[in-house]
Design an enzyme around this catalytic site. Structure first.
Site, mmCIF file in Angstrom:
data_model
loop_
_atom_site.group_PDB
_atom_site.id
_atom_site.type_symbol
_atom_site.label_atom_id
_atom_site.label_comp_id
_atom_site.label_asym_id
_atom_site.label_seq_id
_atom_site.Cartn_x
_atom_site.Cartn_y
_atom_site.Cartn_z
ATOM 1 N N ALA A 14 -5.408 5.681 6.070
ATOM 2 C CA ALA A 14 -4.639 5.070 7.170
ATOM 3 C C ALA A 14 -3.737 6.114 7.834
ATOM 4 O O ALA A 14 -3.678 6.215 9.061
ATOM 5 C CB ALA A 14 -3.809 3.897 6.640
ATOM 6 N N THR A 41 -7.087 6.523 -1.583
ATOM 7 C CA THR A 41 -8.321 6.720 -0.802
ATOM 8 C C THR A 41 -9.324 7.567 -1.591
ATOM 9 O O THR A 41 -10.510 7.242 -1.676
ATOM 10 C CB THR A 41 -7.992 7.426 0.532
ATOM 11 N N GLU A 112 -22.416 -5.515 -2.336
ATOM 12 C CA GLU A 112 -21.371 -5.796 -3.329
ATOM 13 C C GLU A 112 -21.059 -7.288 -3.277
ATOM 14 O O GLU A 112 -21.563 -8.008 -2.404
ATOM 15 C CB GLU A 112 -20.129 -4.930 -3.047
ATOM 16 N N ASP A 206 5.525 2.673 -3.212
ATOM 17 C CA ASP A 206 6.699 3.244 -2.552
ATOM 18 C C ASP A 206 6.983 2.617 -1.183
ATOM 19 O O ASP A 206 8.132 2.356 -0.834
ATOM 20 C CB ASP A 206 6.526 4.757 -2.354
ATOM 21 N N HIS A 227 -9.575 -5.621 -10.673
ATOM 22 C CA HIS A 227 -11.012 -5.291 -10.624
ATOM 23 C C HIS A 227 -11.607 -5.653 -11.975
ATOM 24 O O HIS A 227 -11.030 -5.351 -13.016
ATOM 25 C CB HIS A 227 -11.200 -3.800 -10.333
ATOM 26 N N ARG A 273 -14.428 -11.175 -7.120
ATOM 27 C CA ARG A 273 -13.828 -10.307 -8.139
ATOM 28 C C ARG A 273 -12.871 -11.028 -9.084
ATOM 29 O O ARG A 273 -12.863 -10.771 -10.282
ATOM 30 C CB ARG A 273 -13.019 -9.204 -7.453
ATOM 31 N N HIS A 333 -6.065 -3.309 -9.380
ATOM 32 C CA HIS A 333 -6.865 -2.434 -8.512
ATOM 33 C C HIS A 333 -6.310 -2.341 -7.099
ATOM 34 O O HIS A 333 -6.315 -1.275 -6.489
ATOM 35 C CB HIS A 333 -8.286 -2.996 -8.492
ATOM 36 N N GLU A 357 -3.159 -0.123 2.554
ATOM 37 C CA GLU A 357 -2.807 -0.998 1.425
ATOM 38 C C GLU A 357 -1.316 -1.329 1.372
ATOM 39 O O GLU A 357 -0.927 -2.378 0.862
ATOM 40 C CB GLU A 357 -3.259 -0.359 0.104
ATOM 41 N N ARG A 368 -9.332 -9.670 -1.763
ATOM 42 C CA ARG A 368 -10.010 -8.789 -0.806
ATOM 43 C C ARG A 368 -11.511 -8.700 -1.073
ATOM 44 O O ARG A 368 -11.945 -8.561 -2.220
ATOM 45 C CB ARG A 368 -9.397 -7.389 -0.879
ATOM 46 N N SER A 373 -11.292 -2.257 1.929
ATOM 47 C CA SER A 373 -9.991 -1.559 1.894
ATOM 48 C C SER A 373 -10.026 -0.258 2.686
ATOM 49 O O SER A 373 -9.107 0.025 3.464
ATOM 50 C CB SER A 373 -9.557 -1.297 0.455
HETATM 51 C C1 SIN Z 1 -15.664 -0.620 -6.196
HETATM 52 O O1 SIN Z 1 -16.383 0.339 -5.942
HETATM 53 O O2 SIN Z 1 -15.984 -1.508 -6.973
HETATM 54 C C2 SIN Z 1 -14.324 -0.700 -5.567
HETATM 55 C C3 SIN Z 1 -14.428 -0.718 -4.107
HETATM 56 C C4 SIN Z 1 -13.368 -1.621 -3.570
HETATM 57 O O3 SIN Z 1 -12.332 -1.782 -4.184
HETATM 58 O O4 SIN Z 1 -13.607 -2.245 -2.540
#
Ligand code: SIN
Length: 526
Positions: A14, A41, A112, A206, A227, A273, A333, A357, A368, A373
């Site tokens: 970002a 990142t 995913e 922060d 995660h 997730r 995560h 984030e 999310r 992200s």
């Molecule tokens: C992942 O690779 O599982 C994480 C990617 C994400 O957090 O979107």
């Protein structure tokens, strides 16, 4: 004192995207807390989602984002994300980001969880690192952009209600001031608040702490994404085992070798997730044994080629990704909440902007969608830059942002405050993992909030008397600030939604809680 035109705190996607956009219009100063390349990142594995593939569209990407967000996504922010995304991702390709290609030379797209089509562009299993590399390469070529590394920002300077820059300690521990007409917080996440996390050590929240202390609104802090699959080997870091591995067909199995996720959700291993994370924790508790990722039915050479970084990490702990069962478990995560912003990165303080984030546009709702992200950082970093070129103005508070203070929705923390003069950071992280992690209750959250309130008050007293210079002190202060806000927010929300699961209120309750709750420092009087 340094005076510049645009100040950016943070060197992830970002911040760098904003710096590149601002460079033609003035001097840009980027402050990073560690080495230039150390940010969340760089740790993003799976990829970046964008509706560019066959059968896909921004509308479909929006629908999936909203489905994952469990009824709380800000749909205006979602539209911006999915509409701007394809253009901004193509620009990354033009800037030399080496996404993997299919046989026809088009970007290869991965699947995913909760994506209804293959949509995730990736560079092996180190997509964030590749994007960061390309953005830094472009940034260092811009003569109007200066970077100061190892700058520990401690305060936002607000004068007459307008942000004018920041105070920070330089690498020598000397306090400095950097002033600018527009300041962007792009400081990333806060995974270090929890004992188990996939995030690097710099992810200490922060930006949220700085903005909160400056009096800005922060929102949705109860929504933390855990995660499901971090490497779970005692003594090893909780290295991320990308969801893309399950997207390629890996199965979650219990210690008896049974694929258990279909018992918890119709979408099995690719359920949302939060569902998979809780499923793993419940299965481990039910069986008393670990949970594994199993890839033995997949082509080993394809696996090692597609996931080289993950395979290497497994090797370092004596495991073969393709042939061994890989022990996994949930870990903090991603923070869906953050500094309350509009779709242009404007916060409630004129001249102060936030993106990535650290910000909360509400785009992710309560949970999310995978690989949104990096896209968020890219899209909203670029948009914040556009807003930073305008005269400073504050975001207008949206009707569904409800101020918790005075609304009857405050967190009540009854009982005597313990006497806590200081709290070791490992104690805070343990406490958060136990009480504000995957499963939350009023009892646990109340006890945690009481302890965190007391420790926070003690550090606040100290800050009023002295000006601590040590990086460790500020790390503790920021972590404690964010931990306390998360615990109080989680205590307040008496329902379960997305990443926030209350065992004492296990159902989603749209009648009372379909709102984004906002905190400000004034509510708590300290
Ligand atoms: C992942 O690779 O599982 C994480 C990617 C994400 O957090 O979107």
């Amino acid at each position: 004192m340094i005076t510049t035109d645009f100040l950016i705190v943070g060197g992830g996607i970002a911040g760098l995207r904003a710096a590149i956009a601002l460079a033609p219009s003035g001097r840009v100063l980027v402050l990073t807390k560690a080495a230039a390349t150390e940010s969340n990142t760089g740790y993003a594995q799976g990829g970046i989602a964008a509706a560019i593939g066959p059968g896909d569209s921004p509308a479909l990407h929006a629908a999936d984002t909203i489905r994952a967000g469990d009824g709380l996504c800000d749909e205006t922010a979602v539209s911006v994300l999915v509409e701007d995304g394809p253009r901004d991702v193509r620009e990354l390709v033009d800037w030399g980001v080496g996404f993997d290609r299919d046989r026809d030379g088009r970007p290869a797209l991965a699947l995913e969880a909760v994506h209804s089509v293959r949509r995730v562009l990736h560079a092996g299993d180190a997509t964030g690192r590749e994007i960061g590399r390309a953005l830094w390469a472009r940034t260092v070529g811009l003569h109007s952009v200066e970077t100061i590394n190892h700058a520990l920002v401690t305060e936002i300077i607000v004068e007459g209600g307008v942000a004018r820059g920041v105070r920070y300690f330089d690498s020598e521990g000397v306090e400095q001031e950097a002033r600018a007409s527009a300041t962007l917080l792009a400081t990333g996440g806060a995974g270090q608040v929890f004992r188990e996390t996939t995030n690097p050590g710099v992810a200490t929240g922060d930006g949220v702490a700085l903005a909160y202390h400056a009096g800005a609104r922060v929102a949705d802090l109860e929504f933390v994404q855990f995660h499901p699959t971090a490497l779970n080997v005692p003594g090893a870091p909780r290295f991320l085992m990308s969801e893309a591995i399950r997207g390629e067909g890996a199965r979650l199995v219990n210690s008896a070798g049974e694929a258990f996720m279909p018992r918890y959700h119709a979408d099995g291993d690719l359920a949302p997730r939060d569902v998979v994370a809780r499923g793993i924790a419940r299965e481990a508790e039910r069986t008393g044994g670990p949970v594994f990722l199993r890839l033995t039915h997949l082509d080993p050479s394809r696996i090692r080629e597609r996931f080289p970084t993950i395979a290497d990490m497994c090797r370092q702990v004596g495991l073969d990704l393709a042939t061994d069962p890989i022990p996994v478990g949930p870990a903090a995560h991603y923070l869906m909440g953050g500094i309350d912003t509009d779709e242009w990165g404007r916060t409630s303080i004129a001249g102060l902007y936030a993106a990535g984030e650290a910000a909360c546009t509400g785009v992710h709702g309560a949970n999310r969608l995978a690989s949104n992200s990096l896209l968020e950082g890219l899209v909203f970093g670029a948009r914040a830059a556009i807003a930073m070129l305008q005269p400073p103005s504050a975001a207008v508070k949206k009707p569904d942002r409800v101020e918790a203070g005075g609304s009857g929705l405050e967190a009540h923390v009854p009982g005597p405050q313990p006497s806590v003069s200081s709290l070791d950071i490992t104690v805070v992280r343990d406490l958060m993992w136990q009480s504000a992690g995957l499963f939350r209750t009023r009892e646990g959250l109340t006890a945690a909030a009481r302890t965190l309130d007391a420790a926070y008050a003690a550090l606040g007293d100290l800050l009023r008397q002295t000006r601590p210079t040590g990086a460790d002190w500020w790390r503790r202060f920021n972590l404690l600030t964010v931990a306390r806000l998360i615990a109080r927010a989680a205590l307040r929300r008496e329902e379960s939604r997305g990443g926030h699961f209350r065992e004492d209120f296990p159902a989603r309750d749209d009648l009372h809680w379909k709102v984004h709750l906002v905190d400000r420092r004034d509510f708590y009087g300290q």
